[in-house]
Design a protein around this motif. Sequence first.
Motif, PDB file in Angstrom:
ATOM      1  N   GLU A 311      40.881 127.692  41.070  1.00 38.89           N
ATOM      2  CA  GLU A 311      41.678 127.317  39.736  1.00 38.89           C
ATOM      3  C   GLU A 311      43.119 127.733  39.823  1.00 38.89           C
ATOM      4  O   GLU A 311      44.037 126.821  39.541  1.00 38.89           O
ATOM      5  CB  GLU A 311      40.947 127.875  38.403  1.00 38.89           C
ATOM      6  N   ALA A 312      43.272 128.715  40.688  1.00 40.71           N
ATOM      7  CA  ALA A 312      44.558 129.297  40.947  1.00 40.71           C
ATOM      8  C   ALA A 312      45.156 128.152  42.031  1.00 40.71           C
ATOM      9  O   ALA A 312      46.506 127.957  41.962  1.00 40.71           O
ATOM     10  CB  ALA A 312      44.570 130.558  41.651  1.00 40.71           C
ATOM     11  N   THR A 313      44.380 127.935  43.109  1.00 41.57           N
ATOM     12  CA  THR A 313      45.010 127.005  44.065  1.00 41.57           C
ATOM     13  C   THR A 313      45.380 125.507  43.369  1.00 41.57           C
ATOM     14  O   THR A 313      46.419 124.943  43.614  1.00 41.57           O
ATOM     15  CB  THR A 313      43.886 126.712  45.114  1.00 41.57           C
ATOM     16  N   LEU A 314      44.598 124.955  42.457  1.00 40.94           N
ATOM     17  CA  LEU A 314      44.710 123.953  41.742  1.00 40.94           C
ATOM     18  C   LEU A 314      46.051 123.994  40.725  1.00 40.94           C
ATOM     19  O   LEU A 314      47.019 122.930  40.771  1.00 40.94           O
ATOM     20  CB  LEU A 314      43.723 123.544  40.627  1.00 40.94           C
ATOM     21  N   ALA A 315      46.291 125.064  40.234  1.00 44.75           N
ATOM     22  CA  ALA A 315      47.804 125.385  39.466  1.00 44.75           C
ATOM     23  C   ALA A 315      48.915 125.283  40.459  1.00 44.75           C
ATOM     24  O   ALA A 315      49.852 124.582  40.062  1.00 44.75           O
ATOM     25  CB  ALA A 315      47.230 126.714  38.823  1.00 44.75           C
ATOM     26  N   ALA A 316      48.607 125.916  41.667  1.00 46.64           N
ATOM     27  CA  ALA A 316      49.740 125.863  42.460  1.00 46.64           C
ATOM     28  C   ALA A 316      50.128 124.600  43.151  1.00 46.64           C
ATOM     29  O   ALA A 316      51.128 124.166  43.015  1.00 46.64           O
ATOM     30  CB  ALA A 316      49.489 126.702  43.603  1.00 46.64           C
ATOM     31  N   LEU A 317      48.916 123.884  43.196  1.00 47.25           N
ATOM     32  CA  LEU A 317      49.220 122.383  43.707  1.00 47.25           C
ATOM     33  C   LEU A 317      49.945 121.376  42.692  1.00 47.25           C
ATOM     34  O   LEU A 317      50.590 120.641  42.913  1.00 47.25           O
ATOM     35  CB  LEU A 317      47.964 121.903  43.958  1.00 47.25           C
ATOM     36  N   ALA A 318      49.457 121.683  41.453  1.00 48.19           N
ATOM     37  CA  ALA A 318      50.053 120.919  40.251  1.00 48.19           C
ATOM     38  C   ALA A 318      51.468 121.307  40.058  1.00 48.19           C
ATOM     39  O   ALA A 318      52.137 120.246  40.055  1.00 48.19           O
ATOM     40  CB  ALA A 318      49.280 121.207  39.173  1.00 48.19           C
ATOM     41  N   ILE A 319      51.905 122.525  40.315  1.00 47.77           N
ATOM     42  CA  ILE A 319      53.102 123.031  40.024  1.00 47.77           C
ATOM     43  C   ILE A 319      54.045 122.325  41.323  1.00 47.77           C
ATOM     44  O   ILE A 319      55.094 121.859  40.933  1.00 47.77           O
ATOM     45  CB  ILE A 319      53.312 124.562  40.022  1.00 47.77           C
ATOM     46  N   TYR A 320      53.687 122.634  42.459  1.00 47.80           N
ATOM     47  CA  TYR A 320      54.407 121.860  43.538  1.00 47.80           C
ATOM     48  C   TYR A 320      54.580 120.427  43.432  1.00 47.80           C
ATOM     49  O   TYR A 320      55.695 120.107  43.687  1.00 47.80           O
ATOM     50  CB  TYR A 320      53.516 122.272  44.800  1.00 47.80           C
ATOM     51  N   VAL A 321      53.506 119.732  43.277  1.00 46.57           N
ATOM     52  CA  VAL A 321      53.569 118.233  43.255  1.00 46.57           C
ATOM     53  C   VAL A 321      54.438 117.905  42.133  1.00 46.57           C
ATOM     54  O   VAL A 321      55.343 116.932  42.201  1.00 46.57           O
ATOM     55  CB  VAL A 321      52.224 117.596  43.308  1.00 46.57           C
ATOM     56  N   GLY A 322      54.171 118.381  41.197  1.00 49.71           N
ATOM     57  CA  GLY A 322      55.036 117.884  40.067  1.00 49.71           C
ATOM     58  C   GLY A 322      56.518 118.182  40.041  1.00 49.71           C
ATOM     59  O   GLY A 322      57.416 117.495  39.659  1.00 49.71           O
ATOM     60  N   TRP A 323      56.872 119.445  40.730  1.00 49.19           N
ATOM     61  CA  TRP A 323      58.303 119.630  41.008  1.00 49.19           C
ATOM     62  C   TRP A 323      58.745 118.691  42.224  1.00 49.19           C
ATOM     63  O   TRP A 323      59.910 118.125  41.893  1.00 49.19           O
ATOM     64  CB  TRP A 323      58.468 121.006  41.779  1.00 49.19           C
ATOM     65  N   GLN A 324      57.998 118.108  43.167  1.00 47.76           N
ATOM     66  CA  GLN A 324      58.478 117.190  43.939  1.00 47.76           C
ATOM     67  C   GLN A 324      58.426 115.929  43.345  1.00 47.76           C
ATOM     68  O   GLN A 324      59.443 114.919  43.739  1.00 47.76           O
ATOM     69  CB  GLN A 324      57.522 117.033  45.077  1.00 47.76           C
ATOM     70  N   LEU A 325      57.969 115.621  42.281  1.00 44.80           N
ATOM     71  CA  LEU A 325      57.950 114.546  41.563  1.00 44.80           C
ATOM     72  C   LEU A 325      59.051 114.319  40.615  1.00 44.80           C
ATOM     73  O   LEU A 325      59.935 113.345  40.420  1.00 44.80           O
ATOM     74  CB  LEU A 325      56.827 113.961  40.655  1.00 44.80           C
ATOM     75  N   LEU A 326      59.623 115.435  40.065  1.00 47.57           N
ATOM     76  CA  LEU A 326      60.446 115.541  39.210  1.00 47.57           C
ATOM     77  C   LEU A 326      62.065 115.755  39.474  1.00 47.57           C
ATOM     78  O   LEU A 326      62.934 115.359  39.182  1.00 47.57           O
ATOM     79  CB  LEU A 326      60.269 116.760  38.005  1.00 47.57           C
ATOM     80  N   PHE A 327      62.098 116.718  40.598  1.00 48.70           N
ATOM     81  CA  PHE A 327      63.478 117.280  41.070  1.00 48.70           C
ATOM     82  C   PHE A 327      64.288 116.021  41.556  1.00 48.70           C
ATOM     83  O   PHE A 327      65.285 115.898  41.292  1.00 48.70           O
ATOM     84  CB  PHE A 327      63.214 118.171  41.999  1.00 48.70           C
ATOM     85  N   PRO A 328      63.658 115.058  42.058  1.00 52.04           N
ATOM     86  CA  PRO A 328      64.478 113.832  42.690  1.00 52.04           C
ATOM     87  C   PRO A 328      65.003 112.979  41.500  1.00 52.04           C
ATOM     88  O   PRO A 328      66.049 112.261  41.830  1.00 52.04           O
ATOM     89  CB  PRO A 328      63.494 112.891  43.406  1.00 52.04           C
ATOM     90  N   LEU A 329      64.555 113.341  40.154  1.00 56.06           N
ATOM     91  CA  LEU A 329      65.082 112.377  38.966  1.00 56.06           C
ATOM     92  C   LEU A 329      66.450 113.164  38.285  1.00 56.06           C
ATOM     93  O   LEU A 329      66.576 112.685  37.484  1.00 56.06           O
ATOM     94  CB  LEU A 329      63.952 112.014  38.129  1.00 56.06           C
ATOM     95  N   ARG A 330      66.605 114.358  38.958  1.00 55.06           N
ATOM     96  CA  ARG A 330      67.613 114.975  38.050  1.00 55.06           C
ATOM     97  C   ARG A 330      69.005 114.427  37.873  1.00 55.06           C
ATOM     98  O   ARG A 330      69.804 114.729  37.138  1.00 55.06           O
ATOM     99  CB  ARG A 330      67.828 116.426  38.676  1.00 55.06           C
ATOM    100  N   HIS A 331      69.283 113.367  38.768  1.00 59.26           N
ATOM    101  CA  HIS A 331      70.501 112.606  38.651  1.00 59.26           C
ATOM    102  C   HIS A 331      70.728 111.956  37.256  1.00 59.26           C
ATOM    103  O   HIS A 331      71.917 111.679  37.015  1.00 59.26           O
ATOM    104  CB  HIS A 331      70.744 111.563  39.824  1.00 59.26           C
ATOM    105  N   TRP A 332      69.721 111.770  36.658  1.00 56.98           N
ATOM    106  CA  TRP A 332      69.792 110.883  35.315  1.00 56.98           C
ATOM    107  C   TRP A 332      70.380 111.659  34.335  1.00 56.98           C
ATOM    108  O   TRP A 332      70.589 111.252  33.299  1.00 56.98           O
ATOM    109  CB  TRP A 332      68.245 110.370  34.960  1.00 56.98           C
ATOM    110  N   LEU A 333      70.382 113.201  34.691  1.00 59.11           N
ATOM    111  CA  LEU A 333      71.069 114.053  33.797  1.00 59.11           C
ATOM    112  C   LEU A 333      72.500 114.008  33.815  1.00 59.11           C
ATOM    113  O   LEU A 333      73.222 114.800  32.903  1.00 59.11           O
ATOM    114  CB  LEU A 333      70.554 115.310  33.949  1.00 59.11           C
ATOM    115  N   TYR A 334      73.272 113.426  34.623  1.00 57.59           N
ATOM    116  CA  TYR A 334      74.513 113.501  35.041  1.00 57.59           C
ATOM    117  C   TYR A 334      75.149 111.953  34.857  1.00 57.59           C
ATOM    118  O   TYR A 334      74.599 111.011  34.904  1.00 57.59           O
ATOM    119  CB  TYR A 334      74.912 113.702  36.448  1.00 57.59           C
TER     120      TYR A 334
END
Length: 460
Positions: A311-334
């Motif tokens: 379960e801890a591994t699954l949580a770490a995977l979700a956080i990492y992949v989620g960050w990789q999916l969201l971070f490239p979209l930050r230019h919409w905030l500017y």
Amino acid sequence: MPTTAATLDAPRASLARRLFATVDIASLACFRVLFGLLMFIEVWGDLAEIGEFYVAPEFHFTFYGLEWVRPLAGDGMYVVFGVLGLAALCVTIGLCYRLAAAVFFVGISYVFLLEQALYLNHIYLIALISFLMIFVPAHRALAVDAWLRPQLRADSAPAWSLWLVRAQVGIPYFYAGLAKLNPDWLRGEPMRMWLTHGEEPAVAGWLLREWWAPYFFSYGGLVFDLLVVPALLWRRTRALAYVLALCFHLINAAVFSIGIFPWVMIAATTIFFEPDWPRRLRNRVAAFVGAPPSPAPILAGPPARLVRSQEATLAALAIYVGWQLLFPLRHWLYPGDVAWTEEGHKFAWRMKLRAKDGYVRFFATDPELGETWKIDLTGRLRGWQRQEMGGRPEMILQYARFLADDLRARGHAAIEVRVVALVSLNGRTPQPLVDPTVDLARVEPSLWPSPWILHDFVDR
């Protein structure tokens, strides 16, 4: 029958358990060998440029919050690259694998963060993959570690390790395709500029000068980036998709100077094949020469329930992949066009989308003396630094603050620094990029939108 929370969670739980089923380790082990070998070649090729990029410059453009990351003095950078090469070799042969992967990740990240003017998406991707390789058990087969410690050897690996690498390779493709859905790219720019003014390849280079070539490369790249990952994942289209990927990256290697990136992606896309593809290939060769085949591994199915460590591994995977999916979209905030302002451009897989030609001049004003003069940059920056700074507001601000500190040290306590920056984006008429009335010596670097950047430009 009414829908319950347990019913809604059932597919999610089933997916989670399947991530902890086992798959053939052969493709992961093969990917480790290819990745390590290519990294050694990359490091070896960089040795001749250490002096120019990390020793000679008087000033280095850093990343926000990482101003403390500096090149080592003396022969220190040569030692860093030597350690990187050794770590890459150890990853290749699987010797002290996890330590070698960690050393390579730290080393390549350190080198990557030393100079913003050298930012390349493929080095960023290499750093991310090397980080994941620390945790992926790719050393349990075809590795010296497995030979020295037989208890470590395994013919299978958890499915999450395979899918994690696939996700990391697939995300840049997808976001690169999304980023190409912009007016400039759809009208063939900046591809037309590069094909027209770039060096002509020896083989069929005349084709690049044809009117249709920019559209062929632009629309072909757009469709390829958006569809290649789904096509590689679907068994029926996988072979064709890999052939197209091979052609795509080989053409890029011939037309553009992008280093080892095409070869890294050619190797990386093999991770989308069936996990046992190297074993099957070996067995076909063995059958041809009359050698015994390699037995198929015994694979474990999904666990009945996840234990706490899973379960801890699954949580770490979700956080990492989620960050990789969201971070490239930050230019919409500017505000403004990210290709113009650069706010949110880096670390977002926005590859080869803009060509900028900048004219930048720094002016100092000493209000106590009532004098203003142009700052002579001769010998202060390397040519490649000046060229990259020309269209990058964050780098212009960094250098303006550096010049202000230098002038204060020379006795100009109240110095002001202003910049005139005229920049052409994708062949447009040069236009002001930063507000020439703002004293950049007083502007603090920030992740918030920068009002001193002229966000709107005339599309002409």
